[in-house]
Design an enzyme around this catalytic site. Structure first.
Site, mmCIF file in Angstrom:
data_model
loop_
_atom_site.group_PDB
_atom_site.id
_atom_site.type_symbol
_atom_site.label_atom_id
_atom_site.label_comp_id
_atom_site.label_asym_id
_atom_site.label_seq_id
_atom_site.Cartn_x
_atom_site.Cartn_y
_atom_site.Cartn_z
ATOM 1 N N ASP A 1 -26.887 105.158 49.196
ATOM 2 C CA ASP A 1 -27.564 105.252 47.781
ATOM 3 C C ASP A 1 -27.421 106.399 47.118
ATOM 4 O O ASP A 1 -27.967 106.525 45.800
ATOM 5 C CB ASP A 1 -29.301 105.087 48.068
ATOM 6 C CG ASP A 1 -29.639 103.633 47.651
ATOM 7 O OD1 ASP A 1 -28.871 102.875 46.652
ATOM 8 O OD2 ASP A 1 -30.972 103.346 47.888
ATOM 9 N N GLN B 1 -34.818 100.455 51.508
ATOM 10 C CA GLN B 1 -35.223 99.622 50.602
ATOM 11 C C GLN B 1 -36.504 100.215 49.940
ATOM 12 O O GLN B 1 -37.608 100.482 50.416
ATOM 13 C CB GLN B 1 -35.577 98.113 50.763
ATOM 14 C CG GLN B 1 -35.787 97.276 49.470
ATOM 15 C CD GLN B 1 -34.626 97.202 48.357
ATOM 16 O OE1 GLN B 1 -33.492 97.052 48.925
ATOM 17 N NE2 GLN B 1 -34.866 97.129 47.236
ATOM 18 N N LYS C 1 -27.852 91.283 49.957
ATOM 19 C CA LYS C 1 -27.172 92.375 50.331
ATOM 20 C C LYS C 1 -26.567 92.065 51.600
ATOM 21 O O LYS C 1 -25.296 92.462 52.001
ATOM 22 C CB LYS C 1 -28.055 93.678 50.502
ATOM 23 C CG LYS C 1 -28.344 94.291 49.197
ATOM 24 C CD LYS C 1 -29.301 95.511 49.492
ATOM 25 C CE LYS C 1 -29.926 96.193 48.197
ATOM 26 N NZ LYS C 1 -30.767 97.227 48.461
#
Length: 302
Positions: A124, A101, A57
């Site tokens: 997200d 995460q 990422k």
């Protein structure tokens, strides 16, 4: 085998094109806003798979011309310390997107942590406000994997209005937001799962099948309506065969039988998977434009 190649939905190629568009728009944003768009990723613990994913990422964020802020915390980090970090990132004008995460170590409350993220920086798309905006059809940040799946569907099929779709799986990460996105495209949507009775018959009626149930090769080719489009979100590793250290990675769909019947299908790997990071970067750039009050043309990052 040419006909089979034409059936394959190449998520890797689409993601590459998406990242190229993101890079162009990231440069335009920097010129207008006087700063780069910024994405912060928080990793707690030392899970090897998560470390590789976070590193990828960060690398792609920089390659697209955005600022990457990495925060790696030890596995014994307290809830208070993690929440304090999120508070600082929420208040930091250089940070447009925040991703924590998952999964987190078991002593941390994931829901509390996710809810602490500002909805304006929730790349997200998992905060209650983000999910509420999606359900109401309001502008907001959408979970990456479902949005990536929708992009692949629209790229292959064009207008989805009126199509019968079945989503197999009801998770908050994929299944539920996928349903909302398909409803937003005026599909007729059925939600199915591992306990659905006569699941094969349910799947057989669908023009679009999105499999996100987490069971290797559960959906068989004989369940697929001839010509249907199949999006396989599953990523499962089978036990290793004799003489091999690692087992094959397969999806939730029995690919070899399904490709005989489907009109189009995503492979695993190489289908939906590559889209997730691409859409994450897309969400970060969309958030940057909104946070900075810089206009972004509709559809330019779809």
């Amino acid at each position: 085998m040419t006909e089979f190649n034409e059936k394959i939905i190449d998520g890797k190629a689409f993601a590459e094109g998406l990242r190229a568009r993101i890079a162009v728009q990231a440069a335009a944003f920097e010129a207008k806003a006087g700063r780069k768009a910024g994405l912060a990723v928080v990793l707690v613990g030392e899970d090897p798979a998560s470390q590789v994913y976070v590193a990828s990422k960060a690398k792609q964020t920089v390659e697209c011309g955005m600022e990457s802020f990495e925060h790696k915390l030890p596995a014994d980090t307290t809830q208070e310390t993690l929440l304090a970090l999120i508070d600082r990132l929420n208040a930091d004008d250089a940070v447009d997107g925040i991703l924590v995460q998952l999964p987190l170590p078991k002593h941390l409350d994931e829901q509390t942590v996710v809810e602490r993220i500002s909805p304006d920086k929730d790349v997200d798309g998992l905060t209650p406000i983000s999910t509420g905006r999606l359900a109401l059809g309001l502008p907001g940040l959408v979970p990456c994997t479902p949005l990536g799946s929708l992009m692949l569907l629209k790229d292959r099929l064009g207008n989805l209005s009126g199509k019968d779709a079945v989503v197999i799986g009801r998770s908050i990460l994929v299944g539920k937001p996928m349903v909302q996105l398909l409803l937003g495209e005026n599909c007729t949507v059925t939600v199915a799962h591992s306990r659905t009775q006569n699941l094969a018959d349910v799947v057989r009626r669908a023009d679009i099948v999105v499999a996100a149930v987490g069971r290797p090769e559960m959906i068989k080719g004989e369940w697929i309506k001839p010509g249907a489009t199949v999006i396989d979100v599953g990523i499962n590793r089978l036990p290793p065969e004799e003489g091999k250290k690692k087992g094959r990675i397969v999806g939730d769909v029995d690919y070899q039988s399904a490709i005989q019947v489907a009109g189009a299908i995503t492979p695993v790997p190489g289908g939906v998977g590559p889209m997730t990071i691409g859409v994450l970067l897309r969400n970060a750039l969309v958030a940057a434009h909104r946070n900075a009050g810089v206009e972004l043309a509709d559809g330019i990052l779809d």
